[in-house]
Design a protein around this motif. Structure first.
Motif, PDB file in Angstrom:
ATOM      1  N   TYR A 104     -10.698   1.205   4.466  1.00 37.24           N
ATOM      2  CA  TYR A 104      -9.513   0.757   3.730  1.00 37.24           C
ATOM      3  C   TYR A 104      -9.805  -0.536   2.957  1.00 37.24           C
ATOM      4  O   TYR A 104      -9.447  -0.683   1.788  1.00 37.24           O
TER       5      TYR A 104
ATOM      6  N   ARG B 234      -6.311   2.089  -2.249  1.00 34.83           N
ATOM      7  CA  ARG B 234      -6.980   1.899  -0.968  1.00 34.83           C
ATOM      8  C   ARG B 234      -6.307   2.683   0.144  1.00 34.83           C
ATOM      9  O   ARG B 234      -6.961   3.063   1.114  1.00 34.83           O
ATOM     10  N   PHE B 235      -5.002   2.945   0.036  1.00 37.02           N
ATOM     11  CA  PHE B 235      -4.352   3.804   1.014  1.00 37.02           C
ATOM     12  C   PHE B 235      -4.835   5.241   0.844  1.00 37.02           C
ATOM     13  O   PHE B 235      -5.231   5.904   1.802  1.00 37.02           O
TER      14      PHE B 235
ATOM     15  N   PHE C  38       1.666   5.070  -3.628  1.00 40.25           N
ATOM     16  CA  PHE C  38       0.560   4.578  -2.817  1.00 40.25           C
ATOM     17  C   PHE C  38      -0.408   3.758  -3.656  1.00 40.25           C
ATOM     18  O   PHE C  38      -0.563   3.979  -4.862  1.00 40.25           O
ATOM     19  N   SER C  39      -1.098   2.853  -2.986  1.00 39.69           N
ATOM     20  CA  SER C  39      -2.218   2.155  -3.601  1.00 39.69           C
ATOM     21  C   SER C  39      -3.464   3.029  -3.493  1.00 39.69           C
ATOM     22  O   SER C  39      -3.521   3.976  -2.703  1.00 39.69           O
TER      23      SER C  39
ATOM     24  N   ASP D  42       0.807  -1.218   0.000  1.00 37.08           N
ATOM     25  CA  ASP D  42       0.000   0.000   0.000  1.00 37.08           C
ATOM     26  C   ASP D  42       0.840   1.267   0.000  1.00 37.08           C
ATOM     27  O   ASP D  42       0.330   2.337  -0.313  1.00 37.08           O
TER      28      ASP D  42
ATOM     29  N   ALA E 298      -7.170  -4.181  -3.684  1.00 39.88           N
ATOM     30  CA  ALA E 298      -5.722  -4.222  -3.503  1.00 39.88           C
ATOM     31  C   ALA E 298      -5.039  -3.860  -4.813  1.00 39.88           C
ATOM     32  O   ALA E 298      -5.637  -3.970  -5.882  1.00 39.88           O
ATOM     33  N   PRO E 299      -3.779  -3.391  -4.767  1.00 42.73           N
ATOM     34  CA  PRO E 299      -3.092  -2.978  -6.001  1.00 42.73           C
ATOM     35  C   PRO E 299      -3.076  -4.037  -7.089  1.00 42.73           C
ATOM     36  O   PRO E 299      -3.321  -3.749  -8.255  1.00 42.73           O
TER      37      PRO E 299
ATOM     38  N   VAL F 285      -0.566  -1.444   7.524  1.00 39.21           N
ATOM     39  CA  VAL F 285      -0.662  -1.774   6.101  1.00 39.21           C
ATOM     40  C   VAL F 285       0.694  -2.274   5.604  1.00 39.21           C
ATOM     41  O   VAL F 285       1.743  -1.894   6.139  1.00 39.21           O
TER      42      VAL F 285
END
Length: 315
Positions: free
Chosen positions: A297, A155-156, A152-153, A105, A302-303, A182
């Motif tokens: 979150y 979700r972050f 950053f992803s 993340d 996810a990435p 994370v």
């Protein structure tokens, strides 16, 4: 995969064209955003001429710009970098690849100096002291907490409130990552000097104190039981130091000649217990807040899922 390069800028006309060009060369498919933060020079014109998407943010301060960027821009991976041409744009693909490959993340670029003048006087020591403080308080940290070059992803980014207004934003990002535990990593990258004629917007002592204040505030908010227990222990110690001689004298003579001191010691001990009680109450509140942030979150892919166009399972 949608990759966005975010460049907050204030009076960076001498370097922003080079920075945009460098990111355009290594990430030709990425969208490059320059948010002009009340510049009085030609930052916007130079950035637009270099091919960036230029927007304005009227609230002055890096934290205000980052908050606006994170709210406005939609992407799967976000690259945050300063516009002063001190960070190595060539490392960007490596940072993004690490984010995706390990399903992370946040990936932080550790600054490795390629010139003796890359760090201003006192900044290396200040960075170490502040980073060490966060590591001591939260039990986990990173090598270069104040690095302005991060990936950053989604979700972050979309679960990060970004409450800071200035250069303390990096500290807030770090504590957010540590509090939610994370997955993150660090990669060493080159760090050079600013372009000739440009000057840093960071004020060593003023911003250093603001960052220290942010660490103190985040300690209180994220670990209230530890924070108020520490205050309780200090108050109890003071009370005991004041009260023990009075108790000893009372046991020997049956008299309390320093009655005001006895009252003071009793009052301080009551405050110590109140502080401890506040710690327990706020710790329960904090757990509820952290659970809400964690659920927010987890509401984003996810990435590695985002890069394949998938969404997280709701089963």
């Amino acid at each position: 995969m949608r990759v966005a390069v975010l460049l907050p800028c204030h009076n960076e006309e001498r370097s922003i064209g080079t920075v945009v060009g460098n990111f355009r060369r290594v990430l030709p498919e990425a969208e490059i955003y320059v948010y002009d933060n009340v510049s009085t020079d030609r930052t916007s014109e130079v950035a637009a001429a270099a091919g960036a998407i230029v927007r304005q943010e009227s609230l002055k301060g890096k934290g205000n710009v980052v908050r606006r960027m994170f709210a406005d821009i939609e992407a799967d991976a976000y690259i945050l970098c300063d516009g002063d041409d001190t960070y190595d744009a060539v490392s960007a693909p490596k940072l993004v690849d690490r984010l995706i490959a390990d399903n992370l993340d946040m990936v932080v670029a550790i600054r490795r100096e390629i010139a003796d003048t890359a760090y201003r006087r006192g900044h290396r020591l200040g960075n170490w002291l502040l980073t060490s403080s966060v590591t001591f308080i939260f039990g986990r940290g990173m090598t270069d907490m104040l690095s302005g070059y991060r990936v950053f992803s989604r979700r972050f980014v979309k679960s990060f409130a970004a409450l800071s207004s200035g250069f303390e934003i990096e500290t807030e990002m770090t504590v957010h990552a540590l509090a939610l535990r994370v997955p993150m990593a660090e990669i060493e990258t080159a760090y050079g000097t600013r372009s000739e004629g440009s000057s840093s917007k960071l004020r060593t002592y003023r911003d250093g104190l603001r960052i220290l204040g942010t660490i103190f505030k985040m300690f209180r908010e994220e670990k209230p039981l530890s924070f108020f227990s520490l205050g309780s222990a200090i108050l109890a110690f003071i009370s005991i130091v004041l009260g023990v001689p009075i108790v000893v004298e009372f046991m020997e003579t049956g008299l309390v000649p320093r009655f005001p001191t006895a009252i003071l010691a009793t009052g301080i001990m009551i405050l110590a217990f109140l502080s401890l009680t506040a710690g327990f109450v706020l710790d329960s509140v904090m757990l509820g807040r952290r659970e809400a942030k964690r659920l927010n979150y987890l509401g984003h892919a996810a990435p590695s899922l985002s890069s394949r166009g998938e969404t997280p399972s709701r089963d």
